[in-house]
Scaffold this motif. Structure first.
Motif, PDB file in Angstrom:
ATOM      1  N   TYR A 143      -6.686   9.139  -6.614  1.00  0.00           N
ATOM      2  CA  TYR A 143      -5.666   9.367  -5.580  1.00  0.00           C
ATOM      3  C   TYR A 143      -4.489  10.190  -6.100  1.00  0.00           C
ATOM      4  CZ  TYR A 143      -2.325   8.296  -1.845  1.00  0.00           C
ATOM      5  OH  TYR A 143      -1.425   8.388  -0.825  1.00  0.00           O
ATOM      6  N   GLY A 144      -3.928   9.754  -7.217  1.00  0.00           N
ATOM      7  CA  GLY A 144      -2.760  10.460  -7.764  1.00  0.00           C
ATOM      8  C   GLY A 144      -3.064  11.906  -8.143  1.00  0.00           C
ATOM      9  N   MET A 187       4.267   3.061 -11.918  1.00  0.00           N
ATOM     10  CA  MET A 187       4.672   1.685 -11.641  1.00  0.00           C
ATOM     11  C   MET A 187       3.477   0.825 -11.255  1.00  0.00           C
ATOM     12  SD  MET A 187       7.769   0.472  -9.215  1.00  0.00           S
ATOM     13  CE  MET A 187       8.736  -0.903  -9.765  1.00  0.00           C
ATOM     14  N   ARG A 219      -2.869  10.092   3.981  1.00  0.00           N
ATOM     15  CA  ARG A 219      -3.917   9.625   3.081  1.00  0.00           C
ATOM     16  C   ARG A 219      -4.070   8.120   3.046  1.00  0.00           C
ATOM     17  NH1 ARG A 219      -4.545  13.792  -1.476  1.00  0.00           N
ATOM     18  NH2 ARG A 219      -3.669  15.638  -0.517  1.00  0.00           N
ATOM     19  N   ARG A 279      -4.814   3.596 -12.139  1.00  0.00           N
ATOM     20  CA  ARG A 279      -4.357   4.519 -11.105  1.00  0.00           C
ATOM     21  C   ARG A 279      -3.021   5.145 -11.506  1.00  0.00           C
ATOM     22  NH1 ARG A 279      -3.496   1.641  -5.449  1.00  0.00           N
ATOM     23  NH2 ARG A 279      -1.508   1.111  -6.376  1.00  0.00           N
ATOM     24  N   ALA A 280      -2.163   4.307 -12.096  1.00  0.00           N
ATOM     25  CA  ALA A 280      -0.864   4.825 -12.538  1.00  0.00           C
ATOM     26  C   ALA A 280      -1.043   5.776 -13.725  1.00  0.00           C
ATOM     27  CB  ALA A 280       0.054   3.676 -12.906  1.00  0.00           C
ATOM     28  N   PHE A 330       2.775  -3.082  -9.604  1.00  0.00           N
ATOM     29  CA  PHE A 330       3.534  -4.050  -8.815  1.00  0.00           C
ATOM     30  C   PHE A 330       3.085  -5.482  -9.072  1.00  0.00           C
ATOM     31  CE2 PHE A 330       3.762   0.018  -6.842  1.00  0.00           C
ATOM     32  CZ  PHE A 330       5.047   0.099  -6.359  1.00  0.00           C
ATOM     33  N   LEU A 349       0.831  -1.208   0.000  1.00  0.00           N
ATOM     34  CA  LEU A 349       0.000   0.000   0.000  1.00  0.00           C
ATOM     35  C   LEU A 349       0.861   1.251   0.000  1.00  0.00           C
ATOM     36  CD1 LEU A 349      -2.920  -0.764   2.452  1.00  0.00           C
ATOM     37  CD2 LEU A 349      -2.903  -0.748  -0.025  1.00  0.00           C
ATOM     38  N   ARG A 407       8.429  10.308 -10.098  1.00  0.00           N
ATOM     39  CA  ARG A 407       7.517   9.159  -9.975  1.00  0.00           C
ATOM     40  C   ARG A 407       6.184   9.439 -10.652  1.00  0.00           C
ATOM     41  NH1 ARG A 407       9.126   8.012  -3.915  1.00  0.00           N
ATOM     42  NH2 ARG A 407      11.116   6.996  -4.297  1.00  0.00           N
ATOM     43  N   LYS A 408       5.845  10.705 -10.774  1.00  0.00           N
ATOM     44  CA  LYS A 408       4.643  11.062 -11.505  1.00  0.00           C
ATOM     45  C   LYS A 408       4.857  10.772 -12.990  1.00  0.00           C
ATOM     46  CE  LYS A 408       1.753  14.979 -12.146  1.00  0.00           C
ATOM     47  NZ  LYS A 408       1.901  16.389 -12.424  1.00  0.00           N
ATOM     48  N   LEU A 413      -3.342  14.037  -5.159  1.00  0.00           N
ATOM     49  CA  LEU A 413      -2.032  14.312  -4.564  1.00  0.00           C
ATOM     50  C   LEU A 413      -1.401  15.517  -5.226  1.00  0.00           C
ATOM     51  CD1 LEU A 413      -0.018  10.977  -4.401  1.00  0.00           C
ATOM     52  CD2 LEU A 413      -0.928  12.280  -2.498  1.00  0.00           C
ATOM     53  N   VAL A 439      -2.095   9.866 -13.410  1.00  0.00           N
ATOM     54  CA  VAL A 439      -1.227  11.032 -13.218  1.00  0.00           C
ATOM     55  C   VAL A 439      -0.463  11.368 -14.494  1.00  0.00           C
ATOM     56  CG1 VAL A 439      -0.994  10.798 -10.728  1.00  0.00           C
ATOM     57  CG2 VAL A 439       0.608   9.592 -12.216  1.00  0.00           C
ATOM     58  N   LEU A 450       3.056   6.729  -6.923  1.00  0.00           N
ATOM     59  CA  LEU A 450       2.242   7.722  -7.616  1.00  0.00           C
ATOM     60  C   LEU A 450       2.771   9.124  -7.385  1.00  0.00           C
ATOM     61  CD1 LEU A 450      -1.230   6.216  -6.871  1.00  0.00           C
ATOM     62  CD2 LEU A 450      -0.248   6.545  -9.127  1.00  0.00           C
ATOM     63  N   ASN A 487      -2.164  -3.926  -5.660  1.00  0.00           N
ATOM     64  CA  ASN A 487      -2.193  -3.258  -4.353  1.00  0.00           C
ATOM     65  C   ASN A 487      -3.122  -2.053  -4.350  1.00  0.00           C
ATOM     66  OD1 ASN A 487      -0.631  -1.707  -6.012  1.00  0.00           O
ATOM     67  ND2 ASN A 487       0.996  -1.320  -4.538  1.00  0.00           N
ATOM     68  N   PRO A 488      -4.411  -2.270  -4.675  1.00  0.00           N
ATOM     69  CA  PRO A 488      -5.334  -1.132  -4.597  1.00  0.00           C
ATOM     70  C   PRO A 488      -5.438  -0.660  -3.158  1.00  0.00           C
ATOM     71  CG  PRO A 488      -6.568  -3.173  -4.818  1.00  0.00           C
ATOM     72  CD  PRO A 488      -5.125  -3.519  -4.998  1.00  0.00           C
ATOM     73  N   PHE A 489      -5.675   0.641  -2.983  1.00  0.00           N
ATOM     74  CA  PHE A 489      -5.876   1.168  -1.641  1.00  0.00           C
ATOM     75  C   PHE A 489      -7.244   0.725  -1.137  1.00  0.00           C
ATOM     76  CE2 PHE A 489      -3.384   4.734  -3.735  1.00  0.00           C
ATOM     77  CZ  PHE A 489      -2.169   4.219  -3.326  1.00  0.00           C
TER      78      PHE A 489
END
Lengths: 300, 251
Positions: free
Chosen positions: B107-108, B89, A203, B160-161, B91, A186, B84-85, B111, B164, A193, B95-97
């Motif tokens: 999310y991104g 990446m 968050r 999700r990746a 994995f 996580l 990283r934006k 941020l 952004v 991101l 690994n969803p939140f």
């Protein structure tokens, strides 16, 4: 010959099996019996205030005057209930942010130093006897409050501060475990991101571990709620609802410990103290149920 | 083809362990490059240097240079978050939140400061469409991301990746935890995405590399043994060790 050896072995296994099973059953039985008899004892004593001595439950829970030896005797327990809740909640309000920050520090910021030094030190706090806390509170915190704020220094604030130190290890340990158990994926996902460390903590880490953090707080409140000695030493023990945090007050526990030696078994005053004990016991059950419920939620 | 990522003489150490040895290669833009090799050969390590995820492992030391576009990503003026934006990446384990599907994708962007609802709605839809997940989840965007299947979760992580707006997408054995059908979907998705993104994937599965990638890099013990067009590497490898590996003699 071979057959009889086999039979012997087998019967030995059976004996061991039987002994183990009976032994555990006896232990569990004793445990259950103890719990039930205690609850029964406290409940029968505590409820006789209402049934035998004819005190109206509404008067007990809402009355603000506690004069068990007066003419007529008055059993208003609201000041104690208010005192217990406000000291415990005050303690949680102070200890929770400290505990979270300590846990974040231990797990996220400096794992090496945190795990090796800070965590053992905080857990050491749990081992200090409550009379020592009370003594320190009386000699340090009470004079400190007396110098700064009006009043004697004894009161809810002093009680809450002493309790907050006492429950800090509970909250910190549970929060640390919860943060450490967070799946590494996580946090990585969040970092990948482009989030900063603190964005990830705010968050992802805190929201995900919230049920566990709340569990720690509730357990801390439960401990604070039941603590008697240290609170009694710093709270002042005046049986009324205080109008300020620095005014003398009382809690359920301090009321019981102060008067139990001065009452006679079976009298209305003694029974009324049992009623206070019953309230404490019930509240503890409520806290345990809340913790269970939170734990169930955190698994989903 | 235009080169997007240029790695020169890269050495990486985990404490005493020399994990990558004098790695040099260039990764072309808008194509799929696959890293193959046996476990522990350094392929994931190299992938994770590209978005500096190795920074978080204490005791990591790097020599040499990596340029993405015209930035030296280990230069002193580089902002890791911005990097990283640009270099997203995915994995090995999805690994969803533990949030809603919508919030995962948003999310991104959140941020990075996007808060207007209509903008977020647009990004979420676009990203989910790009990840070929929109039709499956459009009616329950508010549902928990943990309630969908593993394959869908992985596509959600891709969405999700993408949200952004990266240039590069790193996939670290992104299908190894998935069933064959979900794997196939991700492979097809990678094929579609390569027109818009530069994809670098680590895979355990040589057939996957052969099926989807344009270039393949073969790693062994922290070294790049061979780097060629996928077709050439698999049909006509120049190094004996590559041939041994792709013909299944070890690894």
């Amino acid at each position: 010959m071979a057959r009889s050896v086999e039979r012997e072995k087998r019967s030995k296994h059976l004996t061991e099996e039987w002994v183990g099973r009976v032994y555990t059953l006896i232990c569990v039985g004793l445990l259950v019996l103890t719990i039930f008899s205690m609850v029964y004892f406290v409940a029968s004593k505590g409820l006789s205030t209402f049934f035998k001595d004819g005190v109206n439950p509404i008067d007990l829970f809402t009355g603000v005057k506690w004069a068990p030896e007066g003419e007529p005797p008055l059993f208003g327990a609201l000041p104690f209930i208010v005192g217990s809740f406000s000291t415990s909640i005050l303690a949680a309000l102070i200890a929770a942010p400290l505990g979270f920050c300590a846990a974040v520090f231990i797990v996220e910021l400096m794992p090496k130093f945190g795990r090796k030094v800070l965590q053992p030190v905080i857990e050491l706090l749990a081992g200090i006897p409550s009379v020592v806390y009370g003594f320190v509170g009386l000699s340090v915190i009470v004079p400190f409050f007396r110098d700064i704020f009006p009043g004697q220094g004894l009161g809810l604030a002093a009680g809450g501060v002493v309790l907050s130190i006492m429950i800090l290890p509970t909250i910190t340990t549970i929060a640390t475990d919860a943060l450490a158990a967070l799946p590494a994926g996580l946090k990585e996902g969040s970092y990948a991101l482009g989030s900063t460390r603190w964005q990830t903590i705010y968050r992802i880490v805190l929201p995900t571990t919230l049920p566990a953090l709340l569990t720690g707080i509730v357990l801390g409140i439960a401990r604070a709620f039941g603590e008697a000695l240290a609170v009694q030493m710093v709270i002042g023990n005046a049986p009324h609802i205080p109008t300020s945090l620095f005014e003398s007050a009382s809690t359920l526990t301090s009321a019981i410990t102060l008067s139990m030696g001065n009452t006679i078994m079976g009298t209305a005053h003694n029974n009324a103290l049992w009623t206070l004990a019953l309230i404490l016991l019930t509240m503890t059950f409520v806290f345990v149920f809340i913790v269970r419920w939170l734990e169930r939620r955190s698994k989903v | 083809m235009q080169v997007l990522i240029d790695i020169k003489n890269l050495d990486l150490y985990y404490g005493e362990f020399h994990a990558l040895k004098k790695v040099s290669m260039s990764i072309p833009e808008k194509a799929i490059t696959a890293f193959i090799g046996p476990s522990g050969c350094g392929k994931s390590t190299l992938l994770r240097t590209l978005n500096r995820m190795n920074d978080m492992i204490p005791g990591t030391r790097i020599e040499g240079s990596i340029r993405v576009g015209d930035t030296d990503i280990y230069g002193s003026d580089v902002d890791v978050e911005t990097l990283r934006k640009k270099v997203g990446m995915v994995f090995q384990q999805p690994n969803p939140f533990p949030k809603s599907i919508y919030d995962n994708v948003a999310y991104g962007p959140r941020l990075h400061g996007i808060t207007k609802k209509h903008e977020l709605d647009e990004i979420v839809e676009k990203s989910l469409r790009s990840a070929a997940l929109w039709d499956e989840v459009k009616d329950h965007l508010k549902r928990s991301a943990l309630s969908i299947s593993g394959g869908q979760q992985q596509r959600l992580c891709i969405a999700r990746a993408l949200a952004v707006n990266p240039d590069v997408l790193l996939m670290d054995e992104a299908t190894s935890a998935l069933d064959p059908i979900s794997t196939l979907k991700i492979e097809e998705l990678a094929q579609e995405l390569k027109d818009r993104y530069t994809i670098v994937m680590v895979t355990h599965n040589m057939h996957q590399a052969a099926r989807v990638s344009n270039q393949t890099v073969f790693f062994l013990n922290g070294e790049v043994i061979e780097y060629a067009d996928t077709e050439k590497l698999f049909s006509n490898p120049t190094d004996q060790r590559t041939e041994d590996y792709i013909s299944g003699r070890f690894g």
